[in-house]
Design a protein around this motif. Structure first.
Motif, PDB file in Angstrom:
ATOM      1  N   ALA A  33       0.851  -0.975   0.033  1.00  0.00           N
ATOM      2  CA  ALA A  33       0.009  -0.083  -0.104  1.00  0.00           C
ATOM      3  C   ALA A  33       0.962   1.363   0.004  1.00  0.00           C
ATOM      4  O   ALA A  33       0.305   2.251  -0.549  1.00  0.00           O
ATOM      5  N   ILE A  34       2.123   1.015   0.689  1.00  0.00           N
ATOM      6  CA  ILE A  34       2.824   2.479   0.656  1.00  0.00           C
ATOM      7  C   ILE A  34       3.122   3.241  -0.545  1.00  0.00           C
ATOM      8  O   ILE A  34       2.883   4.370  -0.577  1.00  0.00           O
ATOM      9  N   PRO A  35       3.411   2.677  -1.782  1.00  0.00           N
ATOM     10  CA  PRO A  35       3.539   3.388  -2.981  1.00  0.00           C
ATOM     11  C   PRO A  35       2.427   3.782  -3.536  1.00  0.00           C
ATOM     12  O   PRO A  35       2.410   4.442  -4.778  1.00  0.00           O
ATOM     13  N   GLU A  36       1.051   3.296  -3.171  1.00  0.00           N
ATOM     14  CA  GLU A  36      -0.031   3.734  -3.806  1.00  0.00           C
ATOM     15  C   GLU A  36      -0.504   5.030  -3.650  1.00  0.00           C
ATOM     16  O   GLU A  36      -0.354   5.519  -2.414  1.00  0.00           O
ATOM     17  N   ASN A  37      -1.527   5.803  -4.171  1.00  0.00           N
ATOM     18  CA  ASN A  37      -2.068   6.591  -4.022  1.00  0.00           C
ATOM     19  C   ASN A  37      -3.502   6.498  -3.152  1.00  0.00           C
ATOM     20  O   ASN A  37      -4.387   6.657  -3.928  1.00  0.00           O
TER      21      ASN A  37
END
Length: 492
Positions: free
Chosen positions: A195-199
């Protein structure tokens, strides 16, 4: 979704017509099932007849029919066979519950609720950018049904995720293979990394486990605030536990004036309520066209074996009622175990006030979860504390010693004065609960509460030992026995 707002307005204006039509449709659909034939659904023409013929059911009462359904039998409680079952652990009973999730319940209740949640939010916030990013969804796990390999059992969130249409799956994170992992510690790590790299613009889940995940994300990224990881985050849709004690926890790690919190009332048995007004914490519109017919048990009937119920048009403001539902999943006059009270009758809005089995009434004090949540919140306000988790149980009379309540509280931020925290907790309970206050007069029957401070991670370890990490599992806030409390005290 905007079109749906007009339909919601219709049941706001004509609630009894909508429920009456739904009642007729439910009975007509189920009249040729084994259950429908047993109670003569074909001949029932009114809710009064329905109440006279069909008994109120707890899970244990319906289990023989549910077990037949799980074994693959058709037309037992609802037409056809059932391929999905929501596993609900319950917090007063170690035995798991298996709630049928029919195609109709999935489409016309759970999915409808999810879409309405987004539609209502968009209606309240017309400038939203929620749909420019992804929704972070925290779910449970699935596994094969031991009775029938052609059906699946799991947390209701996992059942919903597994059946999402492709467009909805593309709009959420993490990927399904991670979302449905069953080892919770590994799952938290995998979810965080995915989830960290997602918007991420929105989050949906239980506050307890959402907070655990967000803290892990801060640890991995080295950031102080979640807004540094996801600057466009604007919504947390939350349910399953009262949000009051968690509100400051989330505000501390999401310090954004554009962040919104939306209360929803969803359970394994169905989707029942959505907050439809800004600034009304914990108050939700009762959703009346989801294939759920409602009845209500007044408080004086809670402990009656076959209690008298009242219909929606008979409820009164600010009285506690136990919820009874008949649904398009084949649950008939089913006591869900939750208690609610109405805050508005035009339209019908509710607050969850507690559980019929989760209360403390060892001395006639009748403390319900809503009382406990309010007292904890007030004590935190007066002492600068932030509570991560808590549970409470009676201290029974022993010899000449008076009874009382013992609380085990895990703080995210310690109170500046534990004695003052305990005083505010006690005083708030006295102010909002006359039965409790009467027992506390001059320490007549109840002594002042005893507060035990638990080290960080205590409740997490307790849930882990019980095999109840993740999903819909949660710490029982109140219990009329000391079973849970004694287990947690051993970990201190």
């Amino acid at each position: 979704m905007k079109k749906r707002i007009h339909q919601i307005d219709l049941f706001r204006k004509y609630p009894h017509d909508v429920q009456s039509e739904l009642f007729t449709n439910l009975l007509q659909t189920a009249k040729n099932t084994d259950w429908g034939k047993k109670y003569g659904y074909a001949e029932i023409s009114s809710p009064e007849q329905f109440r006279q013929r069909v008994p109120i059911s707890a899970y244990e009462d319906l289990y023989p029919e549910i077990e037949r359904t799980m074994k693959g039998e058709a037309n037992v409680l609802w037409p056809g066979t059932v391929s999905w079952f929501a596993k609900s652990s319950g917090t007063t009973n170690a035995r798991s519950k298996y709630i049928p999730v029919t195609k109709e319940a999935l489409e016309d209740c759970h999915y409808k609720g999810g879409k309405d949640m987004l539609g209502i939010y968009g209606n309240l916030n017309p400038d939203t950018k929620l749909f420019n990013g992804k929704m972070l969804s925290i779910g449970g796990s699935l596994h094969s049904n031991e009775f029938n390999p052609n059906s699946q059992v799991g947390d209701v969130s996992a059942v919903i995720m597994h059946n999402l249409p492709i467009w909805a799956e593309m709009a959420r994170t993490p990927p399904l293979k991670i979302a449905l992992m069953d080892k919770w510690e590994e799952k938290i790590e995998a979810m965080a990394e995915a989830a960290i790299p997602e918007n991420v613009t929105g989050i949906s889940g239980v506050p307890t486990w959402t907070f655990v995940l967000l803290n892990r994300i801060l640890e991995i990224t080295g950031k102080q605030y979640i807004t540094e990881v996801w600057p466009n985050l604007e919504l947390f849709a939350h349910g399953a536990v009262a949000f009051g004690p968690y509100r400051q926890l989330f505000a501390d790690i999401i310090p954004s004036d554009k962040m919104h919190y939306l209360e929803i009332y969803n359970a394994s048995e169905g989707f029942f309520g959505i907050q439809d007004q800004a600034g009304t914490e914990d108050e939700m519109l009762l959703m009346l066209d989801y294939g759920v017919y409602y009845e209500f048990i007044p408080a004086d009937q809670f402990d009656v074996e076959q209690p008298k119920t009242i219909a929606l048009d008979e409820v009164e403001l600010n009285k506690n009622y136990a919820l009874v539902i008949s649904t398009n999943a084949g649950l008939w006059r089913y006591k869900i175990g939750d208690t609610i009270r109405f805050t508005s009758l035009e339209p019908y809005r509710i607050k969850i006030s507690g559980r019929t089995k989760h209360y403390i009434n060892a001395f006639g004090e009748e403390v319900i979860i809503e009382n406990a949540e309010a007292a904890i919140t007030k004590a935190c306000e007066h002492t600068g504390a932030i509570v991560a988790n808590f549970t409470a149980a009676p201290v029974y009379f022993e010899g000449r010693n008076r009874g009382g309540h013992e609380w085990v509280i895990e703080f995210k931020r310690q109170p500046n004065d534990l004695q003052q925290f305990t005083f505010e907790l006690d005083q708030t309970l006295r102010n909002i609960n006359s039965d409790y206050d009467a027992k506390r007069q001059n320490d007549l029957a109840l002594q002042a509460p005893l507060v035990q401070v638990a080290p960080a991670g205590t409740f997490y370890r307790w849930l882990s030992q019980k095999g109840k990490l993740g999903g819909q599992h949660k710490v029982p806030r109140l219990s009329n026995t000391r079973e849970h409390l004694e287990e947690i005290l051993k970990l201190l």
